[in-house]
Design a protein around this motif. Sequence first.
Motif, short mmCIF file in Angstrom:
data_model
loop_
_atom_site.label_atom_id
_atom_site.label_comp_id
_atom_site.label_asym_id
_atom_site.label_seq_id
_atom_site.Cartn_x
_atom_site.Cartn_y
_atom_site.Cartn_z
N LYS A 122 0.80 -1.26 -0.05
CA LYS A 122 0.16 -0.23 0.39
C LYS A 122 0.80 1.50 0.09
O LYS A 122 0.54 2.38 -0.39
CB LYS A 122 -0.95 -0.03 1.06
CG LYS A 122 -2.20 -0.63 1.21
CD LYS A 122 -2.74 -0.48 2.58
CE LYS A 122 -3.75 -1.55 2.97
NZ LYS A 122 -4.38 -1.21 4.31
N GLU A 124 4.02 1.59 -1.20
CA GLU A 124 4.95 1.64 -2.48
C GLU A 124 4.52 2.25 -3.69
O GLU A 124 5.34 2.80 -4.54
CB GLU A 124 5.19 0.06 -3.02
CG GLU A 124 5.96 -0.79 -1.97
CD GLU A 124 7.20 -0.17 -1.51
OE1 GLU A 124 7.93 0.48 -2.09
OE2 GLU A 124 7.54 -0.16 -0.28
N SER A 125 3.16 2.92 -3.62
CA SER A 125 2.86 3.69 -4.70
C SER A 125 1.61 4.42 -4.47
O SER A 125 0.98 3.94 -3.15
CB SER A 125 2.51 2.62 -6.07
OG SER A 125 1.21 2.06 -5.56
N ILE A 126 1.40 5.39 -5.26
CA ILE A 126 0.29 6.27 -4.96
C ILE A 126 -0.53 6.68 -6.28
O ILE A 126 0.17 6.75 -7.27
CB ILE A 126 0.60 7.58 -4.09
CG1 ILE A 126 -0.26 8.47 -3.68
CG2 ILE A 126 1.69 8.51 -5.18
CD1 ILE A 126 -0.39 9.46 -2.60
N GLU A 127 -1.62 6.83 -6.18
CA GLU A 127 -2.52 7.43 -7.46
C GLU A 127 -2.16 8.96 -7.42
O GLU A 127 -2.34 9.76 -6.51
CB GLU A 127 -3.92 7.20 -7.39
CG GLU A 127 -4.74 7.19 -8.59
CD GLU A 127 -4.48 6.14 -9.50
OE1 GLU A 127 -4.54 6.50 -10.69
OE2 GLU A 127 -4.04 4.96 -9.15
N LEU A 128 -1.73 9.47 -8.45
CA LEU A 128 -1.15 10.85 -8.62
C LEU A 128 -1.89 11.54 -9.78
O LEU A 128 -2.35 11.20 -10.65
CB LEU A 128 0.24 10.80 -8.98
CG LEU A 128 0.78 12.23 -9.19
CD1 LEU A 128 0.74 13.18 -7.85
CD2 LEU A 128 2.13 12.04 -9.76
N LYS A 174 -0.60 5.62 -11.19
CA LYS A 174 0.15 5.07 -10.15
C LYS A 174 1.45 5.56 -10.25
O LYS A 174 2.04 5.51 -11.39
CB LYS A 174 0.11 3.71 -9.94
CG LYS A 174 -1.23 2.96 -9.36
CD LYS A 174 -1.09 1.82 -9.01
CE LYS A 174 -2.33 1.20 -8.26
NZ LYS A 174 -2.25 1.53 -6.68
N VAL A 175 2.10 6.11 -9.44
CA VAL A 175 3.43 6.50 -9.11
C VAL A 175 4.06 5.56 -8.19
O VAL A 175 3.78 5.62 -6.94
CB VAL A 175 3.59 7.87 -8.94
CG1 VAL A 175 4.95 8.46 -8.87
CG2 VAL A 175 2.97 8.85 -10.15
N LEU A 176 5.49 5.10 -8.53
CA LEU A 176 6.04 4.02 -7.47
C LEU A 176 6.92 5.08 -6.53
O LEU A 176 7.31 6.06 -6.99
CB LEU A 176 7.04 3.19 -8.26
CG LEU A 176 6.18 2.15 -8.93
CD1 LEU A 176 7.40 1.18 -9.55
CD2 LEU A 176 5.28 1.21 -8.16
N ARG A 177 7.02 4.57 -5.29
CA ARG A 177 7.78 5.46 -4.30
C ARG A 177 9.16 5.49 -5.03
O ARG A 177 9.89 4.62 -5.60
CB ARG A 177 7.94 4.62 -2.98
CG ARG A 177 9.08 5.31 -2.06
CD ARG A 177 9.21 3.95 -0.96
NE ARG A 177 8.00 3.84 -0.17
CZ ARG A 177 7.46 4.58 0.78
NH1 ARG A 177 8.03 5.40 1.40
NH2 ARG A 177 6.55 3.92 1.40
N SER A 179 10.12 7.50 -7.38
CA SER A 179 10.09 7.82 -9.10
C SER A 179 10.11 9.23 -9.35
O SER A 179 9.87 9.72 -10.42
CB SER A 179 9.26 6.73 -9.56
OG SER A 179 7.86 7.38 -9.44
#
Length: 180
Positions: A122, A124-128, A174-177, A179
């Motif tokens: 949860k 490791e990425s976020i919706e941007l 989604k963007v990875l931690r 990045s």
Amino acid sequence: MKDIVRIDDEVITADAFLKTLKLTGRFEELIEEMVRDKLKVHAAKRRGISLTTNEVQERADQFRRVYGLHRVKDMNQFLDAISVSLDDFENFIIEILYQEKIMAEVCSEDAIEEYFRMHSPKFESIELGHIVLKSEGKAKEIFSILEEEPELFPELAKEHSIADTRDHHGMVGKVLRGSL
């Protein structure tokens, strides 16, 4: 309804007090806080967290010191003045201790590390999403709207953004931690 305070000939009742809390938006906040506190107490009891008589006494003594209630008479007068029984006071102290103990258990460094380990995907990425604008003034205007109504983001992105993501309501994906 019970009178809370008297100012000359004017009486502020508990009903008037509640109405003021509701009209100022503080009623819901207070209810939410009380519910959160009760949930903590219930969680502590379900986990089998126990309190000793000594812990309760120490916390009650601490409360009395903070309020300058050094004699039994002072404490009794204080409780009478706020219409709280000794049993109610003891329950208040007990609930505070339960809340503190459950929070110490749930929010310990080990508990946080374990939660992170178990739920790391949860984190490791976020919706941007983003809105790209031509001017700082327009950005400030859109920002102030979003502060009040964040749910308008997709609509505002589609209407005002100059980025190619406008057709997707400003969503990048989604963007990875690490990045960005």
